[in-house]
Design an enzyme around this catalytic site. Structure first.
Site, mmCIF file in Angstrom:
data_model
loop_
_atom_site.group_PDB
_atom_site.id
_atom_site.type_symbol
_atom_site.label_atom_id
_atom_site.label_comp_id
_atom_site.label_asym_id
_atom_site.label_seq_id
_atom_site.Cartn_x
_atom_site.Cartn_y
_atom_site.Cartn_z
ATOM 1 N N LYS A 1 36.933 94.750 95.682
ATOM 2 C CA LYS A 1 35.478 94.729 95.405
ATOM 3 C C LYS A 1 34.795 95.673 96.395
ATOM 4 O O LYS A 1 35.380 96.693 96.754
ATOM 5 C CB LYS A 1 34.949 93.297 95.445
ATOM 6 C CG LYS A 1 35.772 92.376 94.516
ATOM 7 C CD LYS A 1 35.131 91.053 94.254
ATOM 8 C CE LYS A 1 36.028 90.239 93.309
ATOM 9 N NZ LYS A 1 35.417 88.963 92.916
ATOM 10 N N SER B 1 39.975 82.745 92.480
ATOM 11 C CA SER B 1 40.361 81.869 93.591
ATOM 12 C C SER B 1 41.862 81.652 93.686
ATOM 13 O O SER B 1 42.322 80.555 94.023
ATOM 14 C CB SER B 1 39.617 80.524 93.511
ATOM 15 O OG SER B 1 38.226 80.731 93.621
ATOM 16 N N GLY C 1 35.513 83.553 93.286
ATOM 17 C CA GLY C 1 34.850 83.457 94.579
ATOM 18 C C GLY C 1 34.277 82.087 94.876
ATOM 19 O O GLY C 1 33.513 81.923 95.825
ATOM 20 N N ASN D 1 41.929 93.201 94.172
ATOM 21 C CA ASN D 1 40.629 93.807 93.859
ATOM 22 C C ASN D 1 39.773 93.656 95.107
ATOM 23 O O ASN D 1 39.278 92.572 95.392
ATOM 24 C CB ASN D 1 39.992 93.083 92.659
ATOM 25 C CG ASN D 1 38.557 93.550 92.420
ATOM 26 O OD1 ASN D 1 38.113 94.543 93.002
ATOM 27 N ND2 ASN D 1 37.839 92.834 91.559
ATOM 28 N N HIS E 1 35.191 93.874 84.500
ATOM 29 C CA HIS E 1 35.129 92.751 85.437
ATOM 30 C C HIS E 1 33.813 92.005 85.211
ATOM 31 O O HIS E 1 32.785 92.618 84.924
ATOM 32 C CB HIS E 1 35.227 93.257 86.880
ATOM 33 C CG HIS E 1 35.442 92.144 87.854
ATOM 34 N ND1 HIS E 1 34.410 91.337 88.278
ATOM 35 C CD2 HIS E 1 36.567 91.671 88.449
ATOM 36 C CE1 HIS E 1 34.907 90.424 89.099
ATOM 37 N NE2 HIS E 1 36.211 90.601 89.224
ATOM 38 N N GLU F 1 39.891 86.002 83.790
ATOM 39 C CA GLU F 1 39.187 85.561 84.988
ATOM 40 C C GLU F 1 38.006 84.683 84.576
ATOM 41 O O GLU F 1 36.931 85.215 84.262
ATOM 42 C CB GLU F 1 38.656 86.765 85.776
ATOM 43 C CG GLU F 1 39.733 87.685 86.304
ATOM 44 C CD GLU F 1 39.282 88.417 87.554
ATOM 45 O OE1 GLU F 1 40.016 88.378 88.542
ATOM 46 O OE2 GLU F 1 38.178 89.001 87.558
ATOM 47 N N GLU G 1 31.729 90.852 87.136
ATOM 48 C CA GLU G 1 30.605 91.301 87.970
ATOM 49 C C GLU G 1 29.953 92.546 87.374
ATOM 50 O O GLU G 1 28.747 92.741 87.493
ATOM 51 C CB GLU G 1 31.095 91.530 89.408
ATOM 52 C CG GLU G 1 31.409 90.198 90.083
ATOM 53 C CD GLU G 1 32.496 90.231 91.139
ATOM 54 O OE1 GLU G 1 32.849 91.318 91.620
ATOM 55 O OE2 GLU G 1 33.013 89.138 91.475
HETATM 56 P P1 13P Z 1 38.470 85.721 94.030
HETATM 57 O O1 13P Z 1 39.964 85.795 94.163
HETATM 58 O O2 13P Z 1 37.740 86.050 95.299
HETATM 59 O O3 13P Z 1 38.011 84.450 93.390
HETATM 60 O O4 13P Z 1 38.045 86.908 93.013
HETATM 61 C C1 13P Z 1 38.698 87.006 91.803
HETATM 62 C C2 13P Z 1 38.317 88.294 91.185
HETATM 63 O O5 13P Z 1 37.202 88.487 90.750
HETATM 64 C C3 13P Z 1 39.332 89.355 91.131
HETATM 65 O O6 13P Z 1 38.939 90.406 90.308
#
Ligand code: 13P
Length: 246
Positions: free
Chosen positions: A11, A208, A170, A9, A93, A164, A95
């Site tokens: 982002k 992560s 992150g 992903n 997601h 997640e 976010e």
């Molecule tokens: P990270 O791997 O940067 O923690 O992000 C996970 C994520 O949100 C994948 O969709």
């Protein structure tokens, strides 16, 4: 037997030169035993499709409109994603849920719009740290998934689920393999009860995931791969995670 799936992903990261370098690094590292895909920002879909078309690496989007078409400025439909050759699209997601106020029902409607166009939704669920500390993890993820199951009805078996935990995204703070496995087992039981073939559905872990922890996570019985954020932006790291899938 469930085949491991590793999805990057990106982002809101990338540029045309950076994407070309990253995709070349992934393509050059084939073959993988896992299924591998990248979910890229909308403007890069066509170029990603052209780059990956002749390979077994799949691509997808990070969101979709729940509407079929119409006066929805700024939105992108499932039909458009299908035209771009998307195999997958993320929905729900954390976010999007947090910064765009997406409800469980909206996420479910987006998943439905995707399935109607032959695009596989990767439905993201996960609890916040406050919810985990309050002992609500199971309730939260089951509520999020239940909305999707009810809305999709007999098609619910066609999705991929990604667990997640919000506190692991992150932050460098990965769920332990045991913490993740416990939630995956709950989700699998819920999918099994709803569809009768939850044992054949893939449940990914995200939060992560790095080259040094991927193998132990993927070795857990109900973890069928990963949804990778930060580490999917570096070819060497992403490739190492793809290879961690035995
Ligand atoms: P990270 O791997 O940067 O923690 O992000 C996970 C994520 O949100 C994948 O969709």
């Amino acid at each position: 037997m469930r085949k491991t799936l590793v999805v990057g992903n990106w982002k809101m990261h990338g540029s045309r030169p950076a994407n070309a370098e990253l995709l070349a690094g992934i393509l050059g590292a084939r073959p993988f035993t896992a299924d591998v895909a990248v979910c890229v920002p909308f403007p890069y879909l066509f170029e990603t499709a052209a780059t990956l078309a002749a390979s077994d690496i799949r691509w997808g989007a990070q969101d979709v409109s729940a509407h079929e078409q119409g006066a929805y400025t700024g939105e992108v439909s499932a039909a458009m994603l299908a035209e771009c050759g998307c195999r997958y699209a993320l929905v729900g997601h954390s976010e999007r849920r947090a910064y765009h106020g997406e409800s469980d029902q909206l996420v479910a409607d987006k998943a439905k719009a995707l399935l109607a166009r032959g695009v596989t939704p990767i439905v993201c669920v996960g609890e916040t740290l406050a919810e985990r500390d309050a002992g609500q993890t199971e309730d939260v993820v089951k509520r999020q998934l239940a909305a999707v199951i009810h809305t999709l009805a007999h098609c619910a078996g066609e999705i991929v689920v990604a667990y997640e935990p919000v506190w692991a995204i992150g932050t460098g703070r990965t769920a332990t393999p045991e913490q993740a496995q416990a939630v995956h087992a709950v989700l699998r039981a819920q999918l099994q009860a709803a569809t009768g073939h939850g044992d054949r559905m893939r449940i990914l872990y995200g939060g992560s995931v790095k080259p040094d922890n991927a193998a132990t996570l993927f070795a857990m019985p109900d973890i069928d791969g990963g949804l990778i954020g930060g580490a999917s932006l570096k070819a060497a790291d992403f490739v190492a995670i793809c290879r961690a899938a035995a």
